[in-house]
Write a protein that holds these residues in place. Structure first.
Motif, mmCIF file in Angstrom:
data_model
loop_
_atom_site.group_PDB
_atom_site.id
_atom_site.type_symbol
_atom_site.label_atom_id
_atom_site.label_comp_id
_atom_site.label_asym_id
_atom_site.label_seq_id
_atom_site.Cartn_x
_atom_site.Cartn_y
_atom_site.Cartn_z
ATOM 1 N N VAL A 161 12.088 -3.636 -3.508
ATOM 2 C CA VAL A 161 11.771 -4.174 -2.174
ATOM 3 C C VAL A 161 11.289 -5.625 -2.267
ATOM 4 O O VAL A 161 10.590 -6.119 -1.388
ATOM 5 C CB VAL A 161 10.725 -3.296 -1.447
ATOM 6 C CG1 VAL A 161 11.259 -1.915 -1.207
ATOM 7 C CG2 VAL A 161 9.426 -3.222 -2.235
ATOM 8 N N ASP A 162 11.666 -6.283 -3.367
ATOM 9 C CA ASP A 162 11.377 -7.711 -3.553
ATOM 10 C C ASP A 162 9.882 -8.009 -3.587
ATOM 11 O O ASP A 162 9.404 -9.010 -3.048
ATOM 12 C CB ASP A 162 12.036 -8.547 -2.450
ATOM 13 C CG ASP A 162 13.543 -8.370 -2.410
ATOM 14 O OD1 ASP A 162 14.138 -8.208 -3.492
ATOM 15 O OD2 ASP A 162 14.118 -8.357 -1.306
ATOM 16 N N GLU A 163 9.136 -7.118 -4.222
ATOM 17 C CA GLU A 163 7.703 -7.321 -4.405
ATOM 18 C C GLU A 163 7.388 -7.359 -5.894
ATOM 19 O O GLU A 163 8.051 -6.682 -6.690
ATOM 20 C CB GLU A 163 6.905 -6.175 -3.765
ATOM 21 C CG GLU A 163 6.913 -6.166 -2.251
ATOM 22 C CD GLU A 163 5.963 -7.196 -1.656
ATOM 23 O OE1 GLU A 163 5.174 -7.798 -2.406
ATOM 24 O OE2 GLU A 163 6.015 -7.401 -0.434
ATOM 25 N N LEU A 164 6.370 -8.156 -6.254
ATOM 26 C CA LEU A 164 5.895 -8.136 -7.626
ATOM 27 C C LEU A 164 5.107 -6.856 -7.846
ATOM 28 O O LEU A 164 4.356 -6.422 -6.961
ATOM 29 C CB LEU A 164 5.012 -9.346 -7.915
ATOM 30 C CG LEU A 164 5.728 -10.693 -7.966
ATOM 31 C CD1 LEU A 164 4.710 -11.824 -8.109
ATOM 32 C CD2 LEU A 164 6.710 -10.734 -9.125
ATOM 33 N N PRO A 165 5.256 -6.225 -9.010
ATOM 34 C CA PRO A 165 4.508 -4.985 -9.266
ATOM 35 C C PRO A 165 3.014 -5.234 -9.236
ATOM 36 O O PRO A 165 2.542 -6.335 -9.479
ATOM 37 C CB PRO A 165 4.975 -4.569 -10.667
ATOM 38 C CG PRO A 165 6.246 -5.308 -10.886
ATOM 39 C CD PRO A 165 6.135 -6.588 -10.121
ATOM 40 N N GLU A 166 2.288 -4.169 -8.934
ATOM 41 C CA GLU A 166 0.841 -4.245 -9.020
ATOM 42 C C GLU A 166 0.458 -4.522 -10.461
ATOM 43 O O GLU A 166 1.026 -3.975 -11.398
ATOM 44 C CB GLU A 166 0.208 -2.925 -8.573
ATOM 45 C CG GLU A 166 0.382 -2.646 -7.087
ATOM 46 C CD GLU A 166 -0.177 -1.298 -6.717
ATOM 47 O OE1 GLU A 166 0.028 -0.358 -7.507
ATOM 48 O OE2 GLU A 166 -0.797 -1.187 -5.662
ATOM 49 N N ALA A 167 -0.533 -5.368 -10.626
ATOM 50 C CA ALA A 167 -0.977 -5.691 -11.982
ATOM 51 C C ALA A 167 -1.666 -4.496 -12.602
ATOM 52 O O ALA A 167 -2.395 -3.761 -11.947
ATOM 53 C CB ALA A 167 -1.927 -6.880 -11.957
ATOM 54 N N ASP A 168 -1.428 -4.315 -13.863
ATOM 55 C CA ASP A 168 -2.089 -3.263 -14.616
ATOM 56 C C ASP A 168 -3.485 -3.742 -14.974
ATOM 57 O O ASP A 168 -3.674 -4.810 -15.520
ATOM 58 C CB ASP A 168 -1.300 -2.975 -15.901
ATOM 59 C CG ASP A 168 -1.724 -1.681 -16.559
ATOM 60 O OD1 ASP A 168 -2.911 -1.354 -16.494
ATOM 61 O OD2 ASP A 168 -0.856 -1.023 -17.148
ATOM 62 N N GLN B 175 0.826 -1.201 0.000
ATOM 63 C CA GLN B 175 0.000 0.000 0.000
ATOM 64 C C GLN B 175 0.866 1.259 0.000
ATOM 65 O O GLN B 175 0.577 2.229 -0.704
ATOM 66 C CB GLN B 175 -0.925 -0.008 1.225
ATOM 67 C CG GLN B 175 -2.027 -1.053 1.182
ATOM 68 C CD GLN B 175 -1.529 -2.463 1.482
ATOM 69 O OE1 GLN B 175 -0.406 -2.641 1.990
ATOM 70 N NE2 GLN B 175 -2.342 -3.457 1.196
ATOM 71 N N VAL B 176 1.944 1.239 0.798
ATOM 72 C CA VAL B 176 2.856 2.393 0.836
ATOM 73 C C VAL B 176 3.564 2.553 -0.500
ATOM 74 O O VAL B 176 3.730 3.677 -0.998
ATOM 75 C CB VAL B 176 3.867 2.237 1.989
ATOM 76 C CG1 VAL B 176 4.987 3.270 1.876
ATOM 77 C CG2 VAL B 176 3.165 2.381 3.334
ATOM 78 N N LEU B 177 3.977 1.443 -1.104
ATOM 79 C CA LEU B 177 4.634 1.531 -2.412
ATOM 80 C C LEU B 177 3.701 2.152 -3.449
ATOM 81 O O LEU B 177 4.117 3.009 -4.242
ATOM 82 C CB LEU B 177 5.066 0.144 -2.866
ATOM 83 C CG LEU B 177 6.206 -0.508 -2.082
ATOM 84 C CD1 LEU B 177 6.406 -1.953 -2.540
ATOM 85 C CD2 LEU B 177 7.502 0.280 -2.240
#
Length: 279
Positions: A88-95, A65-67
């Motif tokens: 930060v080793d997270e998958l991007p939010e899906a478009d 959420q912060v990202l």
């Protein structure tokens, strides 16, 4: 998580934005070329102290959420947003794919010989050309939820009959396998999660295929359908990724000089068609 790379990235992106670009007054006594730290924190809805720690490479790992809030505050484009998540080793939010680039719309309109449409990871058909409208018979008349290929095929009357057709069952099984692959690639996609939960709740047939845990990215395949106006059709269904959009183009390509090619030409002269599930 690479804290130093994250800190450097946030700082350079902050310096690259003007106050006017995010609706803030420029003022006369600014010592920084871009936004102040407190302004980024304000735009992102986080504390100034927390943001300062991030830029000093000593903060905790930001939540998704912060990202997302930081990406909006810093006006990141698609690639920059993905990079922020990767740091930060997270998958991007899906478009979501709802914004169809004009170039894609122009391409669809220019494919006069072939039915074609753009769909997102949830199998929502969100743009199409005139030939696809005539082939499928009713796209413009439907609401967005009704133009979901999986929802349409796994709900209402006739599900058992559709799955009894080997060609349709293979297509739907491949689509569910493709959906499972997308589900794993996009763990933060709330829309995708909601669709899967809905289909598991409403369709035993979908649940049976989902329980197989088969994974396969959808690519080209041969399709056979019977159209109510022009009869049997057979074509190669090409699936093309549109980089950076979360969209895929699906193009129906018949063999040259085949009965299906002739049927497609006749479809150009059809002014109305009987509704049928999207294929």
């Amino acid at each position: 998580m690479d804290r130093q790379q994250l800190a450097d990235f946030l700082r350079t992106r902050r310096d690259a934005i003007t106050p006017e670009g995010v609706g803030l007054p420029s003022g006369q006594r600014r010592r920084t070329p871009g936004l102040r730290r407190q302004e980024v924190a304000q735009l992102a809805g986080i504390s100034v102290e927390y943001y300062i720690r991030l830029e000093q490479a000593r903060g905790p790992k930001p939540s998704r959420q912060v990202l997302g809030a930081l990406a909006r505050a810093l006006v990141l484009d698609h690639d920059e947003r993905a990079h922020l998540f990767h740091l930060v080793d997270e998958l991007p939010e899906a478009d979501s794919g709802r914004e169809v680039p004009q170039a894609v719309r122009n391409l669809l309109a220019g494919l006069d010989d072939f039915p074609a449409y753009a769909m997102d990871t949830c199998y929502d058909m969100i743009a199409w050309n005139d030939k696809a409208e005539r082939l499928m018979g009713y796209l413009s008349a439907l609401s967005a939820p009704q133009r979901n290929i999986l929802r349409t095929n796994f709900s209402g009357d006739g599900v058992a009959e559709r799955l009894a057709d080997p060609s349709i069952r293979r297509f739907l099984a491949d689509s569910v396998s493709d959906l499972r692959a997308s589900y794993a690639r996009n763990p933060g996609d709330r829309k995708l999660k909601a669709l899967v939960e809905e289909l598991l709740r409403t369709s035993p047939e979908f649940g049976e295929l989902w329980a197989d845990h088969r994974v396969a990215v959808r690519t080209a395949q041969r399709k056979r359908v019977v159209h109510p106006e022009v009869g049997p059709l057979e074509f190669d269904c090409q699936v093309l990724d549109v980089p950076g959009t979360g969209l895929r183009l699906v193009v129906y390509v018949p063999q040259p000089d085949s009965p299906t090619a002739a049927a497609f030409r006749r479809l150009s002269r059809v002014t109305s068609a009987t509704p049928a599930p999207p294929v």
